[in-house]
Design a protein around this motif. Structure first.
Motif, PDB file in Angstrom:
ATOM      1  N   TRP B  58      43.319  44.713  41.054  1.00  0.00           N
ATOM      2  CA  TRP B  58      44.642  44.162  40.790  1.00  0.00           C
ATOM      3  C   TRP B  58      44.695  42.716  41.249  1.00  0.00           C
ATOM      4  O   TRP B  58      44.193  42.366  42.300  1.00  0.00           O
ATOM      5  CB  TRP B  58      45.712  44.922  41.578  1.00  0.00           C
ATOM      6  CG  TRP B  58      45.907  46.361  41.254  1.00  0.00           C
ATOM      7  CD1 TRP B  58      45.253  47.405  41.802  1.00  0.00           C
ATOM      8  CD2 TRP B  58      46.859  46.898  40.355  1.00  0.00           C
ATOM      9  NE1 TRP B  58      45.728  48.588  41.318  1.00  0.00           N
ATOM     10  CE2 TRP B  58      46.737  48.296  40.407  1.00  0.00           C
ATOM     11  CE3 TRP B  58      47.805  46.340  39.485  1.00  0.00           C
ATOM     12  CZ2 TRP B  58      47.515  49.149  39.635  1.00  0.00           C
ATOM     13  CZ3 TRP B  58      48.591  47.187  38.742  1.00  0.00           C
ATOM     14  CH2 TRP B  58      48.437  48.582  38.807  1.00  0.00           C
ATOM     15  N   ARG B  59      45.378  41.940  40.496  1.00  0.00           N
ATOM     16  CA  ARG B  59      45.727  40.587  40.933  1.00  0.00           C
ATOM     17  C   ARG B  59      47.119  40.260  40.395  1.00  0.00           C
ATOM     18  O   ARG B  59      47.464  40.735  39.295  1.00  0.00           O
ATOM     19  CB  ARG B  59      44.721  39.562  40.428  1.00  0.00           C
ATOM     20  CG  ARG B  59      43.476  39.479  41.300  1.00  0.00           C
ATOM     21  CD  ARG B  59      42.459  38.567  40.716  1.00  0.00           C
ATOM     22  NE  ARG B  59      41.873  39.136  39.507  1.00  0.00           N
ATOM     23  CZ  ARG B  59      40.960  38.522  38.768  1.00  0.00           C
ATOM     24  NH1 ARG B  59      40.515  37.333  39.105  1.00  0.00           N
ATOM     25  NH2 ARG B  59      40.484  39.084  37.693  1.00  0.00           N
ATOM     26  N   CYS B  70      51.115  29.788  35.231  1.00  0.00           N
ATOM     27  CA  CYS B  70      51.020  30.666  36.399  1.00  0.00           C
ATOM     28  C   CYS B  70      50.056  30.052  37.387  1.00  0.00           C
ATOM     29  O   CYS B  70      49.187  29.239  37.030  1.00  0.00           O
ATOM     30  CB  CYS B  70      50.488  32.033  35.986  1.00  0.00           C
ATOM     31  SG  CYS B  70      51.642  32.966  34.948  1.00  0.00           S
ATOM     32  N   ASP B  77      45.374  40.174  45.726  1.00  0.00           N
ATOM     33  CA  ASP B  77      44.119  40.502  45.063  1.00  0.00           C
ATOM     34  C   ASP B  77      43.598  41.731  45.785  1.00  0.00           C
ATOM     35  O   ASP B  77      43.202  41.660  46.950  1.00  0.00           O
ATOM     36  CB  ASP B  77      43.157  39.324  45.193  1.00  0.00           C
ATOM     37  CG  ASP B  77      41.877  39.539  44.383  1.00  0.00           C
ATOM     38  OD1 ASP B  77      41.476  40.709  44.200  1.00  0.00           O
ATOM     39  OD2 ASP B  77      41.294  38.526  43.955  1.00  0.00           O
ATOM     40  N   LYS B 100      52.863  37.490  37.096  1.00  0.00           N
ATOM     41  CA  LYS B 100      51.933  38.096  36.132  1.00  0.00           C
ATOM     42  C   LYS B 100      51.027  39.026  36.923  1.00  0.00           C
ATOM     43  O   LYS B 100      50.446  38.628  37.933  1.00  0.00           O
ATOM     44  CB  LYS B 100      51.111  36.995  35.460  1.00  0.00           C
ATOM     45  CG  LYS B 100      50.124  37.521  34.423  1.00  0.00           C
ATOM     46  CD  LYS B 100      49.422  36.374  33.722  1.00  0.00           C
ATOM     47  CE  LYS B 100      48.418  35.661  34.644  1.00  0.00           C
ATOM     48  NZ  LYS B 100      47.759  34.517  34.022  1.00  0.00           N
ATOM     49  N   ARG B 102      47.716  41.314  36.704  1.00  0.00           N
ATOM     50  CA  ARG B 102      46.493  41.520  35.921  1.00  0.00           C
ATOM     51  C   ARG B 102      45.754  42.712  36.529  1.00  0.00           C
ATOM     52  O   ARG B 102      45.556  42.790  37.739  1.00  0.00           O
ATOM     53  CB  ARG B 102      45.623  40.271  35.984  1.00  0.00           C
ATOM     54  CG  ARG B 102      44.329  40.393  35.184  1.00  0.00           C
ATOM     55  CD  ARG B 102      43.506  39.124  35.343  1.00  0.00           C
ATOM     56  NE  ARG B 102      42.227  39.246  34.670  1.00  0.00           N
ATOM     57  CZ  ARG B 102      41.997  38.953  33.396  1.00  0.00           C
ATOM     58  NH1 ARG B 102      43.007  38.511  32.644  1.00  0.00           N
ATOM     59  NH2 ARG B 102      40.803  39.085  32.854  1.00  0.00           N
ATOM     60  N   GLU B 104      42.309  45.068  36.116  1.00  0.00           N
ATOM     61  CA  GLU B 104      41.006  45.294  35.523  1.00  0.00           C
ATOM     62  C   GLU B 104      40.457  46.596  36.078  1.00  0.00           C
ATOM     63  O   GLU B 104      40.847  47.024  37.170  1.00  0.00           O
ATOM     64  CB  GLU B 104      40.052  44.152  35.855  1.00  0.00           C
ATOM     65  CG  GLU B 104      40.508  42.812  35.264  1.00  0.00           C
ATOM     66  CD  GLU B 104      39.678  41.655  35.785  1.00  0.00           C
ATOM     67  OE1 GLU B 104      38.675  41.898  36.501  1.00  0.00           O
ATOM     68  OE2 GLU B 104      40.057  40.503  35.503  1.00  0.00           O
ATOM     69  N   PRO B 115      40.959  44.156  30.285  1.00  0.00           N
ATOM     70  CA  PRO B 115      41.975  43.734  31.278  1.00  0.00           C
ATOM     71  C   PRO B 115      43.361  43.754  30.645  1.00  0.00           C
ATOM     72  O   PRO B 115      43.516  43.448  29.464  1.00  0.00           O
ATOM     73  CB  PRO B 115      41.558  42.313  31.630  1.00  0.00           C
ATOM     74  CG  PRO B 115      40.153  42.171  31.165  1.00  0.00           C
ATOM     75  CD  PRO B 115      39.953  43.108  30.015  1.00  0.00           C
ATOM     76  N   GLU B 117      47.347  42.493  31.248  1.00  0.00           N
ATOM     77  CA  GLU B 117      48.241  41.606  31.997  1.00  0.00           C
ATOM     78  C   GLU B 117      49.671  41.881  31.547  1.00  0.00           C
ATOM     79  O   GLU B 117      49.908  42.083  30.347  1.00  0.00           O
ATOM     80  CB  GLU B 117      47.904  40.142  31.718  1.00  0.00           C
ATOM     81  CG  GLU B 117      46.642  39.675  32.373  1.00  0.00           C
ATOM     82  CD  GLU B 117      46.423  38.183  32.128  1.00  0.00           C
ATOM     83  OE1 GLU B 117      45.486  37.651  32.722  1.00  0.00           O
ATOM     84  OE2 GLU B 117      47.204  37.563  31.348  1.00  0.00           O
ATOM     85  N   ARG B 118      50.499  41.871  32.497  1.00  0.00           N
ATOM     86  CA  ARG B 118      51.923  41.978  32.130  1.00  0.00           C
ATOM     87  C   ARG B 118      52.712  40.945  32.925  1.00  0.00           C
ATOM     88  O   ARG B 118      52.424  40.689  34.099  1.00  0.00           O
ATOM     89  CB  ARG B 118      52.477  43.363  32.452  1.00  0.00           C
ATOM     90  CG  ARG B 118      52.164  44.368  31.329  1.00  0.00           C
ATOM     91  CD  ARG B 118      52.884  45.663  31.573  1.00  0.00           C
ATOM     92  NE  ARG B 118      54.316  45.535  31.497  1.00  0.00           N
ATOM     93  CZ  ARG B 118      55.178  46.511  31.781  1.00  0.00           C
ATOM     94  NH1 ARG B 118      54.704  47.693  32.168  1.00  0.00           N
ATOM     95  NH2 ARG B 118      56.461  46.331  31.681  1.00  0.00           N
TER      96      ARG B 118
END
Lengths: 611, 356
Positions: B58-59, B70, B77, B100, B102, B104, B115, B117-118
């Protein structure tokens, strides 16, 4: 440390009234003591048996305060035998006393210092008496609302010196009794009258009322004996004399018939020996006023009053017509029924016309005196201004004279001609429209100078501080006029100290005042200084802090007395502080009250002065 | 021929074996609730895979509102299964308005999920304001008596210092009055106190706008109703008897024992408090020279000295009560009593006395 004392007033009262017979019949003493002797040093084999110890010794006042002239009367309520007395002070030394009662049932002595006194009576029966320091005894006056149906009443409030707060000063107010009656004349016709019931020893708690058209009155009064004064109103040509019923109690208030009165007649002569027309004459016989009369064309008068068979002590007042310059007369005398009073102004008294007088006031801006409008009051007393002879062959009585002549100066300062006795000791009080008040002492012969100058006022500087010598802001200072100033009926302004506790109080040059220093918020006690004159510079007025004292007012039925005015007076003060409350609060809806009571200190409210 | 082909085909089928083909995982980001600055946001992953055990990464990044820009450096992270992170307050010198996230993932075959992203909008709530008022004397709102208004301002995301607070007060005519900010005010704590002095009776509208850095504004209004100052009433008096002519033979004190008033009662029901004034009394008495009533001074009492008068003189002693508001009595000077309201509340009373 804060200490609360819930019920000590009751305890101290009980202690003062309690008996402490140290020896009694078997107390270890074997005989009576001569006056001034020492317990235990008298008696012998043939000494008589000591009389029995008595159950109680009453003190008046019950909570005495020390003072060089403060006296206490100790009284055995029921004298049994010949009594021997002795008084020991707090230092253990005998104190002189005087018998205050023919049957030796009471003595009178001075309590010159605070502490525990011991009174010996009947050979070894000892009674303790606690004498407080000055400033610790107060008088609490409680005035309930009209709806409470409870008459005003007073209690003593004693506060020990070492408390910072006190509670439990609860008082059950007497319900009193509804006295109802009707005042009628000898024909049983209703009489319109003023009625005043004054409790014995409590003049301040008088209850006043008036009769209605049917002669009826009603008033709620305390139990106990009263002096009842009834002053009928003059109606038409019928004038009934006021009268007093002594030792009156509420049960007696049924039908009160105005008693027959005695006529007291006489005449008034002026300085020239001519009959004086238009003088007002009245007597107060044993404290009760007579009717009032004005001398007729022959200078004759007749008033009506009540005279005892062997005469009655009386005070005569004669007020001459205002424009003649004659002094008002006052004479203490004994009045007898049937004798005619001859009141003669002394021929030696001279009243002379005064004219050509101009009043000036000092104008600061102009730095000089400027003539202007003013009211001028000439006042003073004449030790002997007239003689009163009742024709009975007795001593002729002297009447003192009081001079009070008011004149108005116009815009040019000119005073219209007027008459004034030519005597010593008169003063002129000048109240200019522009300028300050001033008092000018007239010359030895009462000569009025052609220029009456109101000098520039000289303020005195008052510094009000608390015990810690911090300046007190907002302290009210009132200068109450005395002497000629008081006679001039002037208003009394008040002044307030600034943030530093300072205020300059302007005083009339030549005048004399009592200075009263009051904290209007009642967080500090007051201070006063009598006979203050201009030119005195005061250092400090130290106002002691106040102790919150809380209590409860209730009726005998345990109902709270709500919204009663509770006023605290200094019981043993003199001067203005004796009649003006130190603090006044209202009880709340629960009957509870809280008073800030000026704290008794080793150095009570005082003023230091320097010249 | 047909039979031979079938015999050959049967053993061929049983001889071929291959492992199943590993599908790469796919991921979804789930979030319930709102994302707020300075608060913890919680995200979970929905993993689609043929086998369990996908390692997640997660990031999260702070972004502008539209997500066009961004931060390159994530503010969190982590490789936990879920993402829990405190949302930062600022990005590019302004409140964070979006983040945002992200995600993975790789399965244990090292097959990487695409990946995902939202962009999440960061919610911003408006501040809240509560108002209260109190009078400096006895809880009464009267002209000339300072009114203190207290406000508590709070905001879920922003510290008190970041909230702009704008008070205004208007009198019944709509005119804005001057406000004094009292020392008790502490913006950091969200506490404000102001005072104003109403000069007339009526409704005073006190409005406060509290605006946060994203210009979300809260508005609160408090109406303070200021009543007219009531004239003081003479209450208990001594002498209490007033139905006839009193007889005065010796110096006699005439006293007002109590006066009823909203702001200036007498005596002060709470000596030692900060109540600045009490009812005032002014006295008049018949002149010893006869006739008119003359000024006899101020104070709760007046002493009638009978020796200043002739026996039999009819004397009037008059007292008038006033409070902090100057009023003209609506009565003839000769009237022995006077009531502004025409009721039992007397501002003037006159005793009659005869000197004896």
């Amino acid at each position: 440390m804060r200490r609360s004392i819930p019920t000590w007033p009751v305890a101290i009262a009980a202690a003062l009234l309690a008996v402490a017979c140290g020896a009694g019949l078997d107390g270890g003493d074997d005989g009576s003591y001569p006056d001034g002797g020492v317990p235990g040093d008298g008696g012998g084999p043939d000494a008589p048996l000591p009389p029995p110890c008595l159950g109680r010794l009453d003190f008046e006042p019950a909570q005495p305060v020390a003072g060089a002239h403060n006296e206490v009367v100790a009284r055995i309520p029921e004298p049994l035998e010949v009594l021997d007395w002795q008084v020991l002070g707090p230092d253990g030394r005998p104190r002189p006393f005087q018998l205050a009662d023919a049957d030796r049932a009471a003595i009178r002595f001075v309590v010159d210092q605070p502490g525990d006194y011991t009174i010996f009576a009947n050979s070894g029966c000892l009674f303790p008496l606690a004498v407080a320091g000055d400033g610790t005894i107060f008088k609490l006056r409680m005035v309930p609302t009209m709806t409470e149906q409870v008459p005003p009443q007073e209690r003593d409030l004693a506060l020990p010196g070492d408390v910072l707060s006190a509670s439990g000063y609860d008082y059950t107010l007497e319900r009193g009794n509804l006295a109802e009656g009707v005042v009628v004349d000898s024909a049983q016709a209703p009489v319109a009258a003023y009625v005043r019931a004054t409790p014995i020893d409590h003049e301040d708690l008088s209850v006043e009322t008036f009769t209605d058209a049917s002669g009826r009155f009603a008033a709620r009064v305390l139990s106990g004996e009263h002096d009842l004064l009834v002053v009928p109103q003059a109606t038409g040509d019928r004038e009934l004399a006021p009268f007093r019923i002594g030792q009156w109690t509420w049960e007696q208030a049924t039908t009160i018939e105005v008693p027959a009165s005695d006529p007291i007649s006489g005449f008034v002569e002026d300085l020239a020996g001519d009959r004086l027309v238009g003088a007002t004459v009245m007597l107060r016989i044993d404290g009760v006023p007579t009717t009032v009369d004005t001398t007729d064309g022959n200078g004759a008068f007749t008033v009506r009053g009540h005279i005892a068979a062997d005469g009655s002590p009386a005070t005569l007042t004669v007020v001459p017509p205002y424009d003649l310059g004659l002094p008002r007369l006052e004479a203490a005398m004994t009045v007898h029924a049937g004798r005619e009073l001859a009141i003669r102004y002394r021929p030696s008294l001279v009243v002379r016309p005064v004219s050509g007088v101009v009043v000036r006031a000092y104008d600061r801006a102009a730095s000089q005196y400027v003539a202007g409008a003013a009211r001028v009051t000439f006042a003073g007393t004449i030790p002997v201004a007239a003689d009163v002879d009742d024709g009975g062959g007795g001593k002729v009585v002297h009447a003192s004279g009081e001079v009070l002549v008011e004149v108005e100066a116009g815009a040019d300062g000119a005073v219209p001609p007027f008459l004034l006795p030519a005597v010593a000791g008169l003063s002129a009080v000048i109240d200019p429209v522009r300028g300050n008040l001033a008092v000018v002492a007239l010359g030895a012969g009462g000569a009025v100078p052609s220029l009456l100058d109101a000098a520039l006022e000289v303020p005195i500087h008052v510094h009000a501080i608390d015990d810690a010598e911090h300046g007190l802001p907002g302290i009210q200072v009132r200068a109450i006029p005395k002497g000629a100033l008081a006679a001039a009926s002037l208003t009394v302004p008040s002044y307030a100290t600034n943030a530093s506790g300072n205020v300059a109080v302007p005083l009339a040059p030549g005048g004399s005042y009592d200075l009263l220093v009051i904290d209007p918020r009642s967080t500090h006690g007051g201070a006063q200084r009598e006979h203050v004159v201009t030119g005195e510079a005061f250092e400090d007025f130290i106002l002691p802090g106040a102790t919150p004292v809380a209590g409860q007012l209730s009726t005998p039925e345990r109902q709270p007395v709500a919204r009663a005015v509770v006023s605290l007076f200094c019981k043993y003060c003199s001067g203005p502080q004796s009649v003006r409350p130190l603090v006044r609060v209202l009880s709340n809806d629960s009957g509870a009250y809280q008073l800030p009571v000026p704290r008794p200190t080793a150095a009570p409210a005082r003023a230091r002065a320097r010249r | 021929m047909r039979i031979a082909a079938a015999v050959v085909a049967v053993p061929l089928i049983g001889c071929f074996y291959t492992d199943p083909i590993n599908e790469r995982p796919s991921l979804e980001i789930r979030h319930i609730g709102m994302v707020k600055r300075n608060e913890t946001a919680h995200f979970t992953a929905l993993v689609h895979d043929d086998e369990p055990g996908v390692d997640l990464h997660w990031r999260a990044f702070t972004c502008t509102a539209d997500g066009a820009t961004c931060d390159e450096t994530p503010f969190v992270d982590t490789t936990y299964d879920e993402l829990t992170a405190m949302v930062p307050d600022q990005y590019l010198g302004a409140p964070v308005q979006a983040i945002k996230v992200r995600l993975e993932g790789r399965d244990h075959y090292r097959a990487a999920a695409p990946p995902v992203e939202r962009l999440f909008a960061v919610e911003d709530t408006e501040p809240t304001v509560s108002l209260s008022s109190e009078s400096s004397i006895a809880g009464l709102f009267r002209p000339g008596i300072a009114v203190t208004v207290s406000a508590t301002v709070s905001d879920l995301e922003d510290h008190g210092d970041a909230i702009a607070v704008d008070p205004t007060v208007r009198d019944p005519m709509g005119n804005e009055l001057e406000l004094t900010t009292l020392p008790e005010t502490s913006p950091a704590a969200g506490r404000y106190e102001w005072s104003f002095v109403p000069d007339k009776a009526g409704g005073y509208r006190f409005d406060v706008d509290a605006t946060d850095p994203l210009h979300h504004t809260a508005h609160q209004r408090l109406t303070v109703t200021v009543g007219d100052d009531q004239p003081a009433c003479l209450d208990r008096r001594d002498p209490a008897a007033d139905a006839g002519t009193l007889i005065v033979s010796s110096n006699r004190r005439f006293v007002v024992e109590s006066a009823v008033d909203d702001l200036d009662p007498f005596p002060d029901p709470d000596p030692g408090d900060d109540r600045p004034t009490q009812a005032q009394f002014h006295w008049f008495a018949t002149s010893p020279a006869g006739g008119a009533l003359v000024d006899a001074g101020d104070g709760p009492d007046f002493v009638l000295v009978p020796s200043h008068y002739a026996p039999g003189a009819q004397v009037e002693i008059r007292v008038e009560v006033s409070d902090r508001v100057a009023r003209t009595l609506p009565c003839d000077a000769a009237a022995p009593t006077c009531s502004i309201g025409g009721d039992g509340c007397l501002q003037r009373f006159t005793w009659r006395a005869e000197i004896r």
